[in-house]
Design a protein around this motif. Structure first.
Motif, PDB file in Angstrom:
ATOM      1  N   ASP A  34       0.824  -1.225   0.000  1.00  0.00           N
ATOM      2  CA  ASP A  34       0.000   0.000   0.000  1.00  0.00           C
ATOM      3  C   ASP A  34       0.860   1.278   0.000  1.00  0.00           C
ATOM      4  OD1 ASP A  34       0.823   0.459   2.596  1.00  0.00           O
ATOM      5  OD2 ASP A  34      -1.010  -0.272   3.524  1.00  0.00           O
ATOM      6  N   GLY A  35       2.158   1.102  -0.029  1.00  0.00           N
ATOM      7  CA  GLY A  35       3.039   2.263  -0.171  1.00  0.00           C
ATOM      8  C   GLY A  35       3.363   2.946   1.145  1.00  0.00           C
ATOM      9  N   SER A  36       2.765   2.473   2.267  1.00  0.00           N
ATOM     10  CA  SER A  36       3.023   3.149   3.539  1.00  0.00           C
ATOM     11  C   SER A  36       4.476   2.998   3.977  1.00  0.00           C
ATOM     12  CB  SER A  36       2.075   2.655   4.636  1.00  0.00           C
ATOM     13  OG  SER A  36       2.185   1.279   4.796  1.00  0.00           O
ATOM     14  N   VAL A  37       5.186   2.056   3.357  1.00  0.00           N
ATOM     15  CA  VAL A  37       6.614   1.911   3.635  1.00  0.00           C
ATOM     16  C   VAL A  37       7.332   3.236   3.361  1.00  0.00           C
ATOM     17  CG1 VAL A  37       7.168   0.979   1.323  1.00  0.00           C
ATOM     18  CG2 VAL A  37       8.660   0.467   3.236  1.00  0.00           C
ATOM     19  N   ALA A  38       6.825   3.973   2.354  1.00  0.00           N
ATOM     20  CA  ALA A  38       7.451   5.249   1.989  1.00  0.00           C
ATOM     21  C   ALA A  38       7.340   6.259   3.132  1.00  0.00           C
ATOM     22  CB  ALA A  38       6.788   5.804   0.734  1.00  0.00           C
ATOM     23  N   TYR A  39       6.197   6.228   3.845  1.00  0.00           N
ATOM     24  CA  TYR A  39       5.999   7.168   4.956  1.00  0.00           C
ATOM     25  C   TYR A  39       6.813   6.766   6.177  1.00  0.00           C
ATOM     26  CZ  TYR A  39       2.215   8.813   2.061  1.00  0.00           C
ATOM     27  OH  TYR A  39       1.506   9.317   1.007  1.00  0.00           O
ATOM     28  N   LEU A  40       7.011   5.459   6.314  1.00  0.00           N
ATOM     29  CA  LEU A  40       7.772   4.984   7.477  1.00  0.00           C
ATOM     30  C   LEU A  40       9.273   5.162   7.278  1.00  0.00           C
ATOM     31  CD1 LEU A  40       5.730   1.706   8.162  1.00  0.00           C
ATOM     32  CD2 LEU A  40       5.749   3.757   9.569  1.00  0.00           C
ATOM     33  N   LEU A  41       9.684   5.223   6.013  1.00  0.00           N
ATOM     34  CA  LEU A  41      11.128   5.284   5.737  1.00  0.00           C
ATOM     35  C   LEU A  41      11.771   6.585   6.189  1.00  0.00           C
ATOM     36  CD1 LEU A  41      11.446   3.577   2.246  1.00  0.00           C
ATOM     37  CD2 LEU A  41      12.347   2.783   4.429  1.00  0.00           C
ATOM     38  N   ASN A  42      11.007   7.698   6.116  1.00  0.00           N
ATOM     39  CA  ASN A  42      11.635   8.973   6.479  1.00  0.00           C
ATOM     40  C   ASN A  42      11.500   9.305   7.967  1.00  0.00           C
ATOM     41  OD1 ASN A  42       9.019   9.638   6.625  1.00  0.00           O
ATOM     42  ND2 ASN A  42       9.007  11.182   5.008  1.00  0.00           N
ATOM     43  N   LYS A  43      11.031   8.325   8.738  1.00  0.00           N
ATOM     44  CA  LYS A  43      10.964   8.511  10.192  1.00  0.00           C
ATOM     45  C   LYS A  43      12.326   8.146  10.794  1.00  0.00           C
ATOM     46  CE  LYS A  43       6.429   9.329  10.479  1.00  0.00           C
ATOM     47  NZ  LYS A  43       6.218   9.544   9.046  1.00  0.00           N
ATOM     48  N   PRO A  44      12.603   8.657  11.996  1.00  0.00           N
ATOM     49  CA  PRO A  44      13.939   8.406  12.566  1.00  0.00           C
ATOM     50  C   PRO A  44      14.083   7.023  13.201  1.00  0.00           C
ATOM     51  CG  PRO A  44      12.651   9.776  14.035  1.00  0.00           C
ATOM     52  CD  PRO A  44      11.788   9.540  12.845  1.00  0.00           C
ATOM     53  N   LEU A  57      11.943 -11.690   5.297  1.00  0.00           N
ATOM     54  CA  LEU A  57      12.277 -12.070   3.917  1.00  0.00           C
ATOM     55  C   LEU A  57      11.004 -12.331   3.110  1.00  0.00           C
ATOM     56  CD1 LEU A  57      15.349 -14.451   4.385  1.00  0.00           C
ATOM     57  CD2 LEU A  57      15.312 -12.279   3.168  1.00  0.00           C
ATOM     58  N   ILE A  58      10.051 -13.025   3.742  1.00  0.00           N
ATOM     59  CA  ILE A  58       8.782 -13.310   3.048  1.00  0.00           C
ATOM     60  C   ILE A  58       8.029 -12.000   2.783  1.00  0.00           C
ATOM     61  CG2 ILE A  58       6.519 -14.420   3.278  1.00  0.00           C
ATOM     62  CD1 ILE A  58       7.916 -16.643   4.882  1.00  0.00           C
ATOM     63  N   GLY A  59       7.959 -11.142   3.798  1.00  0.00           N
ATOM     64  CA  GLY A  59       7.252  -9.868   3.650  1.00  0.00           C
ATOM     65  C   GLY A  59       7.871  -9.017   2.549  1.00  0.00           C
ATOM     66  N   LEU A  60       9.214  -9.004   2.496  1.00  0.00           N
ATOM     67  CA  LEU A  60       9.913  -8.188   1.490  1.00  0.00           C
ATOM     68  C   LEU A  60       9.747  -8.751   0.081  1.00  0.00           C
ATOM     69  CD1 LEU A  60      13.158  -7.331   3.495  1.00  0.00           C
ATOM     70  CD2 LEU A  60      11.309  -5.765   2.894  1.00  0.00           C
ATOM     71  N   LEU A  61       9.344 -10.032  -0.002  1.00  0.00           N
ATOM     72  CA  LEU A  61       9.075 -10.611  -1.317  1.00  0.00           C
ATOM     73  C   LEU A  61       7.966  -9.855  -2.037  1.00  0.00           C
ATOM     74  CD1 LEU A  61       9.194 -14.488  -0.908  1.00  0.00           C
ATOM     75  CD2 LEU A  61      10.493 -13.132  -2.529  1.00  0.00           C
ATOM     76  N   ALA A  62       7.159  -9.099  -1.256  1.00  0.00           N
ATOM     77  CA  ALA A  62       6.079  -8.311  -1.852  1.00  0.00           C
ATOM     78  C   ALA A  62       6.626  -7.292  -2.844  1.00  0.00           C
ATOM     79  CB  ALA A  62       5.273  -7.615  -0.761  1.00  0.00           C
ATOM     80  N   PHE A  63       7.897  -6.904  -2.698  1.00  0.00           N
ATOM     81  CA  PHE A  63       8.508  -6.000  -3.670  1.00  0.00           C
ATOM     82  C   PHE A  63       8.515  -6.651  -5.067  1.00  0.00           C
ATOM     83  CE2 PHE A  63      10.833  -3.851  -0.083  1.00  0.00           C
ATOM     84  CZ  PHE A  63      10.390  -2.563  -0.373  1.00  0.00           C
ATOM     85  N   VAL A  64       8.598  -7.993  -5.058  1.00  0.00           N
ATOM     86  CA  VAL A  64       8.700  -8.718  -6.327  1.00  0.00           C
ATOM     87  C   VAL A  64       7.360  -9.316  -6.733  1.00  0.00           C
ATOM     88  CG1 VAL A  64      10.006 -10.512  -7.551  1.00  0.00           C
ATOM     89  CG2 VAL A  64      11.021  -9.367  -5.576  1.00  0.00           C
ATOM     90  N   THR A  65       6.694  -9.993  -5.774  1.00  0.00           N
ATOM     91  CA  THR A  65       5.519 -10.790  -6.151  1.00  0.00           C
ATOM     92  C   THR A  65       4.184 -10.157  -5.753  1.00  0.00           C
ATOM     93  OG1 THR A  65       5.579 -11.988  -4.058  1.00  0.00           O
ATOM     94  CG2 THR A  65       6.835 -12.926  -5.861  1.00  0.00           C
ATOM     95  N   GLU A  66       4.175  -9.136  -4.962  1.00  0.00           N
ATOM     96  CA  GLU A  66       2.960  -8.507  -4.407  1.00  0.00           C
ATOM     97  C   GLU A  66       2.219  -9.440  -3.445  1.00  0.00           C
ATOM     98  OE1 GLU A  66       0.434  -5.866  -6.043  1.00  0.00           O
ATOM     99  OE2 GLU A  66       2.054  -4.615  -6.790  1.00  0.00           O
ATOM    100  N   GLU A  67       1.778 -10.614  -3.932  1.00  0.00           N
ATOM    101  CA  GLU A  67       0.999 -11.527  -3.087  1.00  0.00           C
ATOM    102  C   GLU A  67       1.952 -12.521  -2.415  1.00  0.00           C
ATOM    103  OE1 GLU A  67      -2.253 -11.501  -2.177  1.00  0.00           O
ATOM    104  OE2 GLU A  67      -1.550 -13.151  -0.925  1.00  0.00           O
ATOM    105  N   LEU A 100      11.871   0.428  -5.092  1.00  0.00           N
ATOM    106  CA  LEU A 100      10.672   1.142  -4.631  1.00  0.00           C
ATOM    107  C   LEU A 100      10.403   2.371  -5.506  1.00  0.00           C
ATOM    108  CD1 LEU A 100       8.528   1.270  -2.338  1.00  0.00           C
ATOM    109  CD2 LEU A 100      10.087   2.789  -1.136  1.00  0.00           C
ATOM    110  N   THR A 101       9.176   2.426  -6.011  1.00  0.00           N
ATOM    111  CA  THR A 101       8.779   3.591  -6.799  1.00  0.00           C
ATOM    112  C   THR A 101       7.590   4.228  -6.095  1.00  0.00           C
ATOM    113  OG1 THR A 101       9.288   2.272  -8.725  1.00  0.00           O
ATOM    114  CG2 THR A 101       8.134   4.338  -9.117  1.00  0.00           C
ATOM    115  N   ILE A 102       7.699   5.505  -5.827  1.00  0.00           N
ATOM    116  CA  ILE A 102       6.606   6.174  -5.113  1.00  0.00           C
ATOM    117  C   ILE A 102       5.899   7.124  -6.074  1.00  0.00           C
ATOM    118  CG2 ILE A 102       6.033   7.712  -3.210  1.00  0.00           C
ATOM    119  CD1 ILE A 102       8.752   6.592  -1.965  1.00  0.00           C
TER     120      ILE A 102
END
Lengths: 262, 260
Positions: free
Chosen positions: B86-96, B159-169, B255-257
């Motif tokens: 859902d792209g919320s990773v982008a919002y979490l990335l710029n947090k400290p 590792l499984i969660g990050l697979l979403a970068f490649v497979t989404e599901e 990651l593309t935002i």
């Protein structure tokens, strides 16, 4: 009347399939994933019976049969009636409005307006499991399909019955989750493991034996008594589910939420 | 310190709804009751009171511990993949804070809140059914081993969660991992009951260090067993954390935002 509803049901299933095909890779990966998942879980029984051979007359081929039948029935249930586990949630969120506004049977429409792709993997695994169950005759296969049909009917009916309590209780999410888990867990175990009081529970309050043990016994050896018992159980649970749902529906209050059905 | 704050906040959130936690933990009773029926019948059918070094009481306590570890362990793969999808990773990335360590802190708070009730219910039932638990002096070591096991699990789930970068599901990967824990991890059956070739294979994989190791230590606590287990766990944590870092850095490059 029945023909009309069947036509409607087939049209819904077709629409669900077309929608799933829009995300073909996800559909296939979920089906294959579930197939592997079922196969991996069954390794437990292979290891178990490799060590203990037989437990109270039950061996590996019996497990192939009961596991295959439950997987096939469960897979068919969640593929064709994919909302069976989401009834309470839909009611709670006031999303029933969409179904109420349309001139079709509410419960049937609600249950079948979604397909769970992994159900295909369950069905496929169930069929393959059947072929390993030492029951390779056309008769037995017909009984397998019929048994799975009853199994799926009782499973769907019981889940609807439990979730219909949401009309009175407000929230039954945890209860329905526990019932769902318990039904699946108990249905793949032979009833010979349990004592009489547990057996009574598994044939009535939590009808897991009617979903797994009885139909698989029916596949092994046909008797009119077993067929009659499955039929009576299916009719009773289905009637109770329909009655509870429509009785509860009278208490339903719309949340007036704006929704779209995609 | 900031991760401790995240942990405390999430724990307080979870403990604010004790009824939900209790009801969620009750499922262990169902599983343990089924296991009792299965193993009582199996022990009685085998005519032996000890199988592969484990009595019926040992087996039940072992299964109580495996169930507790599995039911209460943090479920991070889903939350990581959702954040990616859902792209919320982008919002979490710029947090400290580090995205993955944030997930770890929040996930462990969920895990601890479930651990308490699951162990209480499961332990209570098994005590009633087969008698008192194993030596209480081993419990601190078991707790340490459980934490190290959860760290291995965190790495695999990340590792499984990050697979979403490649497979989404990622559902299919989650199911397979769960079943690997069930069988190769020894959740459903102690590895001691396996044929030797499968036992050796299972013991060489990380799944057994998450489930079997801590549960077996609980039943037969001793320092040597703990030391061997902890060394194996540390090895897998280092190896898997390396893989997670690699996957995370590569995922960040993909990651593309869109929009803001």
């Amino acid at each position: 009347m029945i023909k009309r509803e069947l036509t409607f049901l087939v049209a819904l299933w077709k629409a669900n399939l077309l929608a799933a095909m829009e995300f073909r890779a996800a559909f296939i990966s979920q089906a294959i994933g579930m197939f592997l998942n079922d196969a991996a879980y069954f390794v437990f029984w292979i290891v178990f019976f490799d060590r203990f051979q037989q437990v109270r007359g039950w061996g590996l081929s019996d497990m192939f049969l009961i596991y295959g039948l439950v997987a096939f029935g469960f897979g068919a249930a969640v593929y064709f009636f994919g909302n069976l586990n989401g009834v309470a949630d839909i009611i709670m969120k006031g999303q029933l409005d969409y179904y109420l506004a349309l001139p079709r049977p509410v419960l049937l429409h609600l249950l079948s307006s979604r397909s769970v792709p992994s159900g295909v993997g369950d069905m496929l695994y169930g069929l393959i499991s059947f072929f390993f169950a030492d029951q390779l005759t056309l008769d037995a296969f017909a009984r397998f399909v019929l048994g799975a049909l009853f199994s799926a009917t009782i499973f769907i009916a019981f889940m609807v019955l439990v979730q219909s309590l949401v009309f009175w209780m407000g929230s039954v999410q945890l209860l329905s989750m526990q019932v769902f888990n318990a039904l699946l867990t108990f249905s793949i175990y032979p009833t010979s493991l349990f004592d009489n009081s547990a057996k009574f529970i598994l044939f009535t309050i939590l009808p897991a034996a009617l979903i797994g043990a009885l139909p698989s016994d029916f596949v092994r050896s046909f008797t009119w008594q077993k067929l009659g018992l499955m039929l009576i159980a299916a009719v009773i649970f289905l009637s109770l589910a329909i009655a509870a749902f429509y009785r509860g529906l009278r208490r339903y209050e719309s949340g007036s939420a704006i929704q779209t059905q995609v | 310190m900031k991760y401790w704050a995240i942990f405390k906040t999430q724990l307080a959130t979870r403990l604010a709804y004790p009824a939900d936690l209790i009801a969620g933990s009750l499922s262990i009773l169902i599983f343990l009751w089924v296991f009792l029926q299965l193993w009582r019948t199996t022990y009685s059918a085998s005519g032996s009171s000890v199988i592969a070094g484990l009595s019926l009481a040992d087996t039940l306590w072992y299964l109580m511990m495996t169930e507790t570890i599995l039911i209460s362990k943090p479920r991070l793969a889903r939350s990581i993949s959702e954040a990616v999808k859902d792209g919320s990773v982008a919002y979490l990335l710029n947090k400290p804070y580090h995205f993955l360590l944030y997930q770890l802190s929040a996930g462990w708070a969920d895990g601890f809140s479930r651990l308490l009730f699951t162990a209480l219910f499961g332990g209570g039932l098994v005590w009633l059914l087969v008698g008192p638990p194993p030596d209480v002096r081993g419990w601190p070591l078991v707790f340490l081993a459980l934490l190290l096991g959860w760290l291995i699990d965190f790495c695999v789930q990340a590792l499984i969660g990050l697979l979403a970068f490649v497979t989404e599901e990622i559902s299919a990967f989650e199911w397979i991992y769960q079943k690997a824990l069930f069988i190769l991890g020894g959740m459903l059956i102690p590895l001691d009951f396996f044929p030797p070739w499968l036992r050796n294979l299972s013991q060489a994989l990380p799944f057994a260090y998450t489930i079997y190791g801590p549960a077996r230590l609980f039943v037969s606590p001793d320092l040597t067993r703990f030391a061997v287990l902890a060394l194996g766990q540390l090895f897998w944590i280092l190896l898997l954390w390396g893989a997670v870092t690699l996957a995370f850095n590569r995922g960040m490059r993909w990651l593309t935002i869109n929009g803001g």
